[in-house]
Scaffold this active site. Structure first.
Site, short mmCIF file in Angstrom:
data_model
loop_
_atom_site.label_atom_id
_atom_site.label_comp_id
_atom_site.label_asym_id
_atom_site.label_seq_id
_atom_site.Cartn_x
_atom_site.Cartn_y
_atom_site.Cartn_z
N TYR A 101 0.85 -1.18 0.00
CA TYR A 101 0.00 0.00 0.00
C TYR A 101 0.89 1.23 0.00
O TYR A 101 1.85 1.30 0.77
CB TYR A 101 -0.89 0.02 1.24
N GLU A 186 -2.92 7.50 -4.72
CA GLU A 186 -2.90 6.25 -3.95
C GLU A 186 -2.77 5.05 -4.87
O GLU A 186 -3.43 5.01 -5.91
CB GLU A 186 -4.20 6.14 -3.14
#
Lengths: 375, 288
Positions: A101, A186
């Site tokens: 992530y 992201e």
């Protein structure tokens, strides 16, 4: 403004961030063609601005172009989290070894960009244990230097070629953020495949205030209702549809929230949040009033404490709409501040009384909204 | 006295000849603000509403000592205008402009921190301290007295300050932090100044849902000797909806109305449910 995944990946490709090979399509036939070009198993992903697409059936895998065509046809007929699917992304299916992530956003309280990363990607970051997440605040004058990126790779346990690939990606994400005025960049997941990292998803949010200088980015308004789009087109600072029967306009986000709170205290239901502040002028305010009418409310409640917004402008707008288009419902106006006397006089001429006290005006608006029900 | 500025402060206005600049220059002068110079590129050397104009901030500070500047500059040009004011050595900069790109705000605010400059805003009504108003708050709302007011939202502040004034309770200073994601100044910065200001007897804090500025402020309020009355907007806001200010987003259970009320109450502040209650609460604490 939230970008679709395919737009985010196009941006990533511009900055040299590795993405799966693939393309956005709008028909099942095109999906088949792209799958044939890729020549390997593909994934067909609905392009909507909501999360949990996989759970909703909006992501399907296909081994052959024919399967890709069928999957595309199926997804195009679906609604995902209330959104009709008009676009698909067809791209190569990745061999996934592990998932990372990584996100960069703005931390307003710290007045700095913040990078958040974890070796355990692929699921909701907020559900992960605090010790698995690395959070680093960045200095806008330094940016994200190579040594910082290498340290991030080390801190989430990456080595060798993977560490190099990862630190390269985070530096390019930061450049993308700065150059494209993104509030959020992201990647979840950043997939580890062999000794490479590849962005399997892309979430990019562009700062609405900077759209004027990001003209090469396509405008997306999928997450707005029709009336919200009208409000945006009219240049209203901020508008949110709520669903009650008292249409509310105030000037300033805070007083609008305070007005909604007060309407609810007296037992009324606001139809919307409309901040028409910031010196909107007569024409802009007239359009704002037409948007209030478009919601077919029982009552219109306008609460103005004039600063940069001038009471006479609001009054002129109300008078204009009343005389030219008609206002079929009761209007309650509370008006004080800049050019108050002129404003009150203009309203009197068209038969609208203005309150000075917000509490009394809110009570009156709620009372009028209930009047029909009692009969 | 009051915080940051007072009637002696010499004030510059950037963007002084525009529609908003001109309108609010007059209101500021009526209030008593000592506006000594204006910046308007292309118009240097002229006089506008009695105020001498300069091409650049650097030029203006060579001619006048300047304590504070107010920016009425369109968003695309604000970054440059604010950085120029910082480099020119002005210590209080009020940025009224809304919709400044967040990246530009980051550069402005961080440069100001490095140079020890106070930025009020962006996206604020500005501030008023006794006879010095820097910004756009209506003159009628404000009066001189013992209450310090610091707020995240503008119009709501006029509401509260106006009702204090109506019952004869004046203010030392009223400061709007602004509604943007990256404010130059936070509650704690201003609460510290109010705590240190001998004329401020009580403080009103006007907050709203979203972010954690009120929770952070609560930590400082615990250490304050002066009473704090708070009002928070957005009690009825549906979770996850964006209420105008980028900061006012309820996400993942953080920044909720209930959480903020709890933090403030535990810190010893009194929280008003509705704006008009603030007046009664202030009257009570001032009598003590």
């Amino acid at each position: 403004m939230k970008c679709f995944e395919y737009m985010g990946k196009e941006l990533f490709a511009q900055f040299g961030i590795p993405v799966p090979s693939g393309r956005m399509v709008t028909t099942a036939e095109e999906a088949e063609k792209v799958a044939a070009e890729i020549g390997r198993p593909v994934v067909v992903k609905s392009q909507v601005l909501s999360g949990k697409r996989g759970k909703a059936g909006g992501i399907k895998f296909a081994d052959t172009p024919e399967e890709a065509k069928d999957a595309a046809a199926e997804i195009l007929s679906m609604t995902v989290q209330g959104h009709a699917v008009n676009r698909l992304l067809v791209e190569e299916k990745l061999k996934i070894e592990s998932e990372i992530y990584v996100a960069i956003t703005i931390d307003g309280a710290s007045q700095a960009p913040v990078l958040i990363t974890s070796a355990k990607g692929g699921m909701d970051i907020e559900e992960q244990a605090e010790e698995d997440i690395v959070k680093v605040h960045l200095d806008v004058f330094l940016g994200l230097q190579p040594y910082m990126a290498k340290d991030l790779a080390r801190r989430i346990g990456l080595k060798g070629a993977l560490a190099k690939g990862y630190s390269d990606v985070v530096q390019k994400m930061y450049r993308c953020m700065i150059e494209k005025d993104a509030e959020l960049v992201e990647i979840n997941p950043l997939v580890v495949s062999g000794d490479q990292v590849i962005a399997a998803d892309a979430k990019v949010t562009i700062d609405d205030s900077a759209l004027y200088r990001q003209k090469d980015i396509e405008y997306v308004d999928e997450d707005m209702t029709e009336i919200e789009k009208m409000a945006r087109d009219a240049g209203i600072g901020s508008y949110v549809q709520l669903g009650g029967d008292i249409a509310v306009m105030a000037n300033g986000a805070g007083i609008t929230m305070g007005t909604l709170d007060m309407v609810q205290l007296f037992g009324g239901e606001p139809a919307n949040f409309m901040d028409a502040g910031g010196g909107t002028g007569v024409e802009g305010t007239a359009r704002a009033i037409e948007i209030l009418l478009a919601q077919k409310p029982k009552v219109i409640f306008i609460n103005i404490f004039g600063g940069i917004t001038r009471c006479d402008d609001v009054a002129k707008a109300l008078a204009y709409v009343k005389e030219n288009k008609g206002i079929p419902v009761p209007v309650v106006v509370r008006m004080v501040g800049t050019n108050e006397e002129e404003g009150v006089k203009i309203l009197q001429e068209v038969g609208i009384d203005a309150y000075r006290n917000m509490k009394e005006a809110a009570q009156k608006a709620v009372e009028l909204s209930k009047a029909g029900e009692a009969q | 006295m009051a915080i940051l500025v007072n009637e002696q402060s010499k004030v510059l206005i950037q963007g002084i000849t525009g529609k908003q600049g001109t309108f609010h220059l007059k209101r500021m002068q009526e209030f008593g603000t000592n506006v000594v110079a204006g910046v308007a590129p292309g118009k240097g050397g002229r006089i506008h509403e009695g105020v001498p104009l300069y091409e650049t901030v650097f030029e203006a500070v060579e001619e006048h000592p300047i304590d504070a500047t107010v920016l009425f500059i369109p968003a695309p040009y604000c970054k440059d205008a604010a950085l120029e004011a910082i480099e020119a050595g002005i210590k209080v900069i009020v940025i009224i402009t809304e919709h400044i790109p967040v990246m530009d705000e980051l550069f402005i605010v961080n440069r100001a921190k490095m140079k020890g400059v106070t930025i009020i805003g962006p996206n604020t009504f500005g501030m008023a301290s006794w006879k010095c108003k820097l910004g756009i708050l209506p003159n009628v709302a404000f009066s001189q007295g013992p209450v310090g007011v610091v707020a995240r939202s503008g119009t709501l502040t006029y509401e509260i300050v106006g009702s204090l004034t109506n019952v004869g309770i004046g203010q030392t200073s009223v400061v709007g932090l602004g509604g943007d994601r990256v404010p130059g100044t936070n509650f704690i910065d201003m609460l510290k100044l109010f705590e240190a200001d001998p004329d401020t007897k009580a403080v009103v804090l006007v907050g709203e849902i979203g972010g954690n500025a009120e929770e952070e402020a609560s930590e400082y309020i615990k250490t304050m000797s002066k009473p704090v009355i708070a009002y928070l907007a957005g009690k009825s806001a549906p979770p996850g909806k964006r209420m105008g200010h980028a900061g006012a987003i309820i996400e993942r259970g953080k920044g909720t109305y209930e959480g903020k009320v709890k933090a403030l109450t535990e810190a010893g502040a009194q929280v008003a449910t509705f704006p008009y209650e603030v007046v009664d609460m202030i009257q009570k604490v001032l009598k003590k």
